[in-house]
Design a protein around this motif. Sequence first.
Motif, PDB file in Angstrom:
ATOM      1  N   LEU A   1     -67.588  12.125  91.999  1.00  0.00           N
ATOM      2  CA  LEU A   1     -67.648  12.688  90.656  1.00  0.00           C
ATOM      3  C   LEU A   1     -67.924  11.592  89.641  1.00  0.00           C
ATOM      4  O   LEU A   1     -67.469  10.455  89.787  1.00  0.00           O
ATOM      5  CB  LEU A   1     -66.327  13.372  90.307  1.00  0.00           C
ATOM      6  CG  LEU A   1     -65.875  14.526  91.195  1.00  0.00           C
ATOM      7  CD1 LEU A   1     -64.549  15.074  90.700  1.00  0.00           C
ATOM      8  CD2 LEU A   1     -66.913  15.633  91.225  1.00  0.00           C
ATOM      9  N   THR A   2     -68.662  11.939  88.601  1.00  0.00           N
ATOM     10  CA  THR A   2     -68.873  10.997  87.501  1.00  0.00           C
ATOM     11  C   THR A   2     -68.021  11.348  86.286  1.00  0.00           C
ATOM     12  O   THR A   2     -67.831  10.523  85.406  1.00  0.00           O
ATOM     13  CB  THR A   2     -70.357  10.972  87.099  1.00  0.00           C
ATOM     14  OG1 THR A   2     -70.769  12.298  86.756  1.00  0.00           O
ATOM     15  CG2 THR A   2     -71.208  10.472  88.239  1.00  0.00           C
TER      16      THR A   2
ATOM     17  N   THR B   1     -67.909  23.982  87.273  1.00  0.00           N
ATOM     18  CA  THR B   1     -68.943  22.962  87.431  1.00  0.00           C
ATOM     19  C   THR B   1     -68.305  21.596  87.652  1.00  0.00           C
ATOM     20  O   THR B   1     -67.185  21.336  87.203  1.00  0.00           O
ATOM     21  CB  THR B   1     -69.872  22.898  86.209  1.00  0.00           C
ATOM     22  OG1 THR B   1     -69.102  22.496  85.056  1.00  0.00           O
ATOM     23  CG2 THR B   1     -70.528  24.228  85.943  1.00  0.00           C
TER      24      THR B   1
ATOM     25  N   ASP C   1     -69.665  17.305  87.767  1.00  0.00           N
ATOM     26  CA  ASP C   1     -70.747  16.355  87.495  1.00  0.00           C
ATOM     27  C   ASP C   1     -70.710  15.270  88.561  1.00  0.00           C
ATOM     28  O   ASP C   1     -69.717  14.555  88.698  1.00  0.00           O
ATOM     29  CB  ASP C   1     -70.572  15.738  86.103  1.00  0.00           C
ATOM     30  CG  ASP C   1     -71.810  14.986  85.637  1.00  0.00           C
ATOM     31  OD1 ASP C   1     -72.439  14.315  86.476  1.00  0.00           O
ATOM     32  OD2 ASP C   1     -72.136  15.051  84.450  1.00  0.00           O
TER      33      ASP C   1
ATOM     34  N   GLY D   1     -73.630  13.239  88.907  1.00  0.00           N
ATOM     35  CA  GLY D   1     -74.644  12.271  88.511  1.00  0.00           C
ATOM     36  C   GLY D   1     -76.018  12.521  89.093  1.00  0.00           C
ATOM     37  O   GLY D   1     -77.024  12.452  88.396  1.00  0.00           O
TER      38      GLY D   1
ATOM     39  N   THR E   1     -77.818  15.285  91.979  1.00  0.00           N
ATOM     40  CA  THR E   1     -77.589  16.424  92.878  1.00  0.00           C
ATOM     41  C   THR E   1     -78.703  16.596  93.905  1.00  0.00           C
ATOM     42  O   THR E   1     -78.825  17.652  94.513  1.00  0.00           O
ATOM     43  CB  THR E   1     -77.448  17.718  92.057  1.00  0.00           C
ATOM     44  OG1 THR E   1     -78.699  17.979  91.388  1.00  0.00           O
ATOM     45  CG2 THR E   1     -76.325  17.610  91.046  1.00  0.00           C
TER      46      THR E   1
ATOM     47  N   LYS F   1     -77.524  24.534  90.189  1.00  0.00           N
ATOM     48  CA  LYS F   1     -77.400  23.101  89.959  1.00  0.00           C
ATOM     49  C   LYS F   1     -78.428  22.653  88.923  1.00  0.00           C
ATOM     50  O   LYS F   1     -79.467  23.287  88.743  1.00  0.00           O
ATOM     51  CB  LYS F   1     -77.581  22.314  91.253  1.00  0.00           C
ATOM     52  CG  LYS F   1     -79.005  22.300  91.807  1.00  0.00           C
ATOM     53  CD  LYS F   1     -79.120  21.333  92.976  1.00  0.00           C
ATOM     54  CE  LYS F   1     -80.584  21.125  93.385  1.00  0.00           C
ATOM     55  NZ  LYS F   1     -80.738  20.099  94.425  1.00  0.00           N
ATOM     56  N   THR F   2     -78.084  21.579  88.227  1.00  0.00           N
ATOM     57  CA  THR F   2     -79.035  20.857  87.398  1.00  0.00           C
ATOM     58  C   THR F   2     -79.246  19.502  88.057  1.00  0.00           C
ATOM     59  O   THR F   2     -78.800  19.263  89.179  1.00  0.00           O
ATOM     60  CB  THR F   2     -78.500  20.683  85.979  1.00  0.00           C
ATOM     61  OG1 THR F   2     -77.368  19.788  86.004  1.00  0.00           O
ATOM     62  CG2 THR F   2     -78.079  22.017  85.374  1.00  0.00           C
TER      63      THR F   2
ATOM     64  N   THR G   1     -77.799  16.840  87.365  1.00  0.00           N
ATOM     65  CA  THR G   1     -76.559  16.052  87.450  1.00  0.00           C
ATOM     66  C   THR G   1     -75.318  16.870  87.754  1.00  0.00           C
ATOM     67  O   THR G   1     -74.279  16.288  88.082  1.00  0.00           O
ATOM     68  CB  THR G   1     -76.323  15.300  86.124  1.00  0.00           C
ATOM     69  OG1 THR G   1     -76.207  16.256  85.060  1.00  0.00           O
ATOM     70  CG2 THR G   1     -77.450  14.325  85.839  1.00  0.00           C
ATOM     71  N   THR G   2     -75.371  18.207  87.652  1.00  0.00           N
ATOM     72  CA  THR G   2     -74.159  19.009  87.826  1.00  0.00           C
ATOM     73  C   THR G   2     -74.356  20.100  88.867  1.00  0.00           C
ATOM     74  O   THR G   2     -75.469  20.613  89.060  1.00  0.00           O
ATOM     75  CB  THR G   2     -73.720  19.663  86.501  1.00  0.00           C
ATOM     76  OG1 THR G   2     -74.735  20.576  86.076  1.00  0.00           O
ATOM     77  CG2 THR G   2     -73.468  18.621  85.434  1.00  0.00           C
TER      78      THR G   2
ATOM     79  N   THR H   1     -72.793  23.928  90.070  1.00  0.00           N
ATOM     80  CA  THR H   1     -72.010  25.097  89.656  1.00  0.00           C
ATOM     81  C   THR H   1     -71.584  25.857  90.901  1.00  0.00           C
ATOM     82  O   THR H   1     -72.413  26.142  91.774  1.00  0.00           O
ATOM     83  CB  THR H   1     -72.837  26.019  88.750  1.00  0.00           C
ATOM     84  OG1 THR H   1     -73.257  25.288  87.599  1.00  0.00           O
ATOM     85  CG2 THR H   1     -72.003  27.214  88.313  1.00  0.00           C
TER      86      THR H   1
END
Length: 802
Positions: free
Chosen positions: A313-314, A323, A325, A327, A329, A375-376, A378-379, A381
Motif C-alpha cells: 500500500l502507498t 479502495t 492505493d 501506486g 496496478t 481499477k485506475t 494507482t488504485t 476498487t
Amino acid sequence: MSDPADLNDRLLQAVLKAEPASQIMFDVANGDEQTEVPTLSGPIPTLAKWLKDRGEALVGTAAALQDYFALRAYTGSSSIVRILRPGISGFFQHIVGDTASADNNGTIIVDTLGRRWKRQYEGPVYATWFELVGGVGVEESTHILSAIDALRETGGELVIQARDPRDPVYIDSPISIEVSNLTVRFRGELLQGPSTYVRAQGGLKEIMRPGQTRQLKLRAPSTVDSAGRMVLPLEVGDGAFLLEGDQIVVRGENDVFGNPLDKQITKVIAISGDDVTCADEPDTTFYPTYPDSDWGPDLTTGTTIAISAFKPLTINAKAGGITVDVGDTSIFTVGDLCYISDNRTEADFMAAMEPPVASTLRSMCNMEIATIVDKTATTLTFDRRLERGFPVEFGGGVAIMALIRNTHLKADTVRWAAPQPNRRNAAFAINYGARCTIELGLVDGKAGRIGAAARIGYSYDCHIINTHAIDAYRFESAEGYGLTLYYSTLCSIKHSHATGCRHNYLVQTGTLNEIAHNYSGDDFISGIDVHGANSVKTWIHHNTVTRSIRHSPGVTNGGGIRNGNTSHVIGDHDTVIEDNWISGYLGALHAALDVSPSSRDTVLRKNTIQDVQIAFRHYKVNTSNPNQHANRVEFSDNLVIRAVEPLDIENYDGNSYWDELILKRNTFRECGPVVVWDIPKVICKGNDVEDMAYVPAQHAFEFRAIGDLRMQGCSVDGAARGVIVTNCAKAALVRNWLGETVEGIPITDGGGNGQLILLDNDNGLPPTTIIDGGEFEAATTTVIDGGDFDDATGTIYDGGTF
C-alpha cells in the motif's frame, strides 16, 4: 438425423463407454424399432436393429486383453481393445496422432509400439482403474495420487472405493490436491494412518524478478528467531531477489507428482544477506533436500521459495473503504481475488496494548479477501467494504490469489489406524480455495485424530456442509478440534454435527463467516468458539448446543458458544449470536454463552438457554492475564429457563472490562436472580423475571457499583423482592412492574448510591415500602420518590426556559 458415419462414431463411443453394450444400444435407440429414419445415405428401416447390429460388430472387432501389461505388449492392428480383469476392465481406443500423452496406468496406456490407448468412459473416474485394491494395511495413496493427476487438466469426478466395497481404503501418506473443478469422493470407509491428510490447496500468484532464473532455495534448514518467527537461510545470492514486505510461498517436500506436502505462505519482514526473517511462526521445519522422502531424490527437489505477485500500500487502507492505493496496478486484473493483509501477528497486537504484553502467538491476525471490480493506474476498487484497516507502517499490501476453484472433498466414513503426531493435520482441508466444499458423512476420531476433522483456511466462499465429526482422540489437550474456519472470508459451516471435541466448531481470524443450522454436543471447552484472534462479523445462528457430559474439570473458561478467550486476547468483533438453543451446561466453569471482555460490539439475541448453571457470562480475567477491554455487549430478546445464575457479569481487577451492557426484552423463567456488578453503564429495559422460586429477602434484580444504571419496563413475578441497587453513581428506575413480590418490597436502596431516581415502579403500593440501607462508603445524596402511579409527584422540578 445425422449421416450413418456420424451415427457409427456415436455408437462406437456409446459402446465403449458403458457395459453391457447391448443395453446401451437399446437405450440409444430409445426402443424406436418401427420408425423409418431418413439419412443422407438413404432410409434406415429399423433404427434399433441397425444400432444393435452395428454395435455387436464393433464389439466383436475389439481385441480382448487381460490387463495393462498385456495392452503394453500388444502389437496387433485392432483400433479398439477390451481389458477384462475386474477392477480395471473397460474399452481402450487407439488415439491416432497422439505421440505425447504419458502412460498414467489408468486412463492412458502406452504400448511397446508407442501407441496411445485411451480409456473410453463417461462420468466418474474410478481409482480402481489405477489398480487401487483396498483392504486393511494396503497403502493406497500412490494409486489415488495417480488418479488425481490424470484429472489435472480436465477436472471431473474421482470415486475412491475398494474393489470389494466391504473393505476400507487405507492411506498413510498425504493426499495433496492442486486441481480445480474436481470432486474427490471416498465411498465406503477411509482408514487414515498417523501422518496423512487429504488437502486441496491453491496459493498466491508467483513471479520472477529480473535476473532470477529459478525459484529460490535453502542452503540450510529453516530456524526460529528469539521472537518465534521463521528464518529461511537461502542459498548464496538468493537473498538479493527478495524485498522486505514480499509475500512468499515456501514449498517443502513434494509428492510423486510434484505437489507440495508442506506449504506455507508468509511475508518477509527482514533480510540480512541471504537470511530471511518471516512474519509468522513456522508451520514445519523446511529442509534443503529430503533424502528420506517416500518418493526418492528424482521426484523431491527440496524446498523452494517463490515470490508472489504483491503490491504494498502507498496510503493507509481504512476500515469501511472499498479502495486501496498501491501506486501501480499493472499486475492486477478486474476479477482477481486478492489477499489483503499486513505484517501484524497476535503478538504484535498484544505488544501495542497498554501496558504492553509479551506473547509467543505469531499467527497472522489481520487479513481478508476481496474481488477487484475496478481499477485506475494507482488504485484498486473491491466488491465490498473492507472490515479492517491496513496501515502502511505495518506492511499493508495486496497479493493476487491463485486459488483452487470448485473442488469438492467428500467421504462416507473416516477413521484412524493410529494416533496422529501432529495436530496441524486436518483429516480433510481446503487451503487457498474458492467455491469449494467439504462434506463428510462421519469422521470418527477416537482412534487417533488430534488435528481437526475438517478445516478451511485462507479461502473465499468455501463451506463445510453435512459433516459429522465425533470423539477427538486428544480433546483433553490443546488438540482435537472438530470443524474449523481459519483466515477465511465469506465461508461457513452448515448442517453439520460435531461432538466430543476440544472445540466442536472453531473460527479464527475470519471475515463475514457463518456457523448455522448445526448440532454441537459434549464439547471439552466450547461447542462453538470464535477464538479471540480478530474475527470480524461472524454470524452464529440456528444451532443446537448441548452438553450432557462435563468433559473439562480444571478448565476455567469456555462455553456453549464462546466469543473470544483469555489466550488470544485481541478479541472478535461485531459477532452476532442469535436464534440458538443451548442446554445442559451444568458446571460453574462453563457458561451457555461466554463473551470475552476484549470483543467489541457483540450481540446475543433471540437465543433459548435452558437448564444451565450460568446462562451468560463476562469471563473474569485474573491479574496473570493481559488487559482486555470491550466497548459494549448487547443481550436482548433471549429466553432463559432454569438457569441458576442467569448472568455472571462483573468487571474484574481493572484488566477485564466492559464499558456498557445492554439488557433488553429478555425473559428469565424459573431462574435465580439477575445480577450485574461493576459495569460503567447498564441499560436494562423490558426484562421479565417469571416464576422465580421464593427465597427470603432475595431480590430478582441486583445491581452493584454501576456508573449509570437505566432500568425501565421490567417486571418481577414470584421473587421475594424486586430490585436492590447498591453503590451506583447514578441509577434511574422508571415504570417497572415490581409490585407482585412475595414480601411486598419492590425496591431496596442498598446504600452508597450517588443519585437514585425512582418513578412509577411500585404498582400502587405506598412509598414507605422503599428501604434506605444507609451508608455504603458514602451517604446517599439523593432519593427521588415519584409517588404512586396515579398520584402527583410531590417534588416539582422547573427546568427553566428553553
